[in-house]
Design a protein around this motif. Structure first.
Motif, short mmCIF file in Angstrom:
data_model
loop_
_atom_site.label_atom_id
_atom_site.label_comp_id
_atom_site.label_asym_id
_atom_site.label_seq_id
_atom_site.Cartn_x
_atom_site.Cartn_y
_atom_site.Cartn_z
N ARG A 58 17.65 58.22 69.86
CA ARG A 58 18.55 59.38 69.93
C ARG A 58 19.99 58.90 70.11
NH1 ARG A 58 15.78 62.36 74.80
NH2 ARG A 58 15.72 60.20 75.44
N ILE A 63 24.45 67.69 75.50
CA ILE A 63 23.43 68.71 75.30
C ILE A 63 23.79 69.91 76.17
CG2 ILE A 63 20.98 69.32 75.57
CD1 ILE A 63 21.23 67.20 73.51
N GLY A 83 13.89 75.87 63.55
CA GLY A 83 14.22 74.78 64.45
C GLY A 83 13.00 73.90 64.70
N ARG A 84 13.20 72.89 65.54
CA ARG A 84 12.08 72.02 65.91
C ARG A 84 12.22 71.60 67.36
NH1 ARG A 84 13.83 66.71 65.93
NH2 ARG A 84 15.78 66.38 64.82
N VAL A 86 12.51 68.99 70.09
CA VAL A 86 12.95 67.60 70.22
C VAL A 86 12.32 66.97 71.45
CG1 VAL A 86 14.97 66.12 70.61
CG2 VAL A 86 15.14 68.07 69.06
N LYS A 87 12.25 67.74 72.54
CA LYS A 87 11.62 67.28 73.77
C LYS A 87 10.82 68.45 74.33
CE LYS A 87 12.42 65.01 78.15
NZ LYS A 87 13.39 64.44 79.07
N VAL A 99 14.05 71.01 74.89
CA VAL A 99 15.17 70.68 74.01
C VAL A 99 14.74 70.95 72.58
CG1 VAL A 99 16.77 68.88 73.25
CG2 VAL A 99 16.02 68.94 75.64
N VAL A 100 15.57 71.72 71.87
CA VAL A 100 15.28 72.08 70.49
C VAL A 100 16.45 71.65 69.59
CG1 VAL A 100 13.81 74.03 71.13
CG2 VAL A 100 16.23 74.42 70.68
N ALA A 101 16.14 71.50 68.32
CA ALA A 101 17.18 71.27 67.31
C ALA A 101 17.18 72.48 66.39
CB ALA A 101 16.90 70.01 66.51
N GLU A 102 18.35 72.95 66.07
CA GLU A 102 18.47 74.05 65.10
C GLU A 102 18.31 73.47 63.70
OE1 GLU A 102 21.31 73.65 63.10
OE2 GLU A 102 23.05 73.95 64.34
N THR A 107 21.41 69.91 68.66
CA THR A 107 20.43 70.14 69.71
C THR A 107 21.02 70.95 70.86
OG1 THR A 107 20.97 68.01 70.69
CG2 THR A 107 19.07 68.06 69.22
N ALA A 109 19.44 72.72 74.90
CA ALA A 109 18.33 72.86 75.84
C ALA A 109 18.15 74.33 76.18
CB ALA A 109 18.61 72.05 77.10
#
Length: 122
Positions: A58, A63, A83-84, A86-87, A99-102, A107, A109
């Motif tokens: 990473r 964040i 989105g996905r 990430v954590k 934690v997500v990513a658009e 990213t 939280a």
């Protein structure tokens, strides 16, 4: 869902250099806590430092944390919107975070405060 950030975390490969940079550039105070150094003073912390372990893929980054009423439902909705994760969910004494990513890759939280902690992280 909320429309503002309640906490900011800087993920860095060099905690000491990052801490020195922000305190000297902006005069930001740092409070030592059991979880590590936090930006802000006393009970008014608003950010923290997370050291990235050597070899972590990473990139160093900030964040932002967005408060939500139900972190699991918000994470599911984020995935449904392209989105996905990430954590995955982590439960901490003051609350839970995912934690997500658009879809574009940025990213953030999703933060659900524990009962009695209000909406802020501290």
């Amino acid at each position: 869902m909320s429309q503002h950030f309640v906490f900011h975390d800087v993920r860095t490969t060099d905690l000491d250099a990052s801490r020195r940079f922000y305190t000297e550039l902006f005069g930001w105070g740092v409070t030592e806590t059991p979880a590590g150094p936090m930006l802000g003073e006393g009970d008014a912390v608003w950010g923290g430092f997370t050291p990235l372990p050597e070899g972590d893929s990473r990139p160093p980054q900030w964040i932002p944390y967005v408060p939500v009423d139900d972190v699991d439902a918000a994470a599911e909705r984020a995935v449904g919107l392209g989105g996905r994760i990430v954590k995955p969910r982590v439960d901490l004494p003051p609350g839970s975070v995912v934690v997500v990513a658009e879809p574009g890759g940025a990213t953030l939280a999703l933060w659900q405060a524990a009962a009695g902690h209000g909406r802020a992280l501290n």
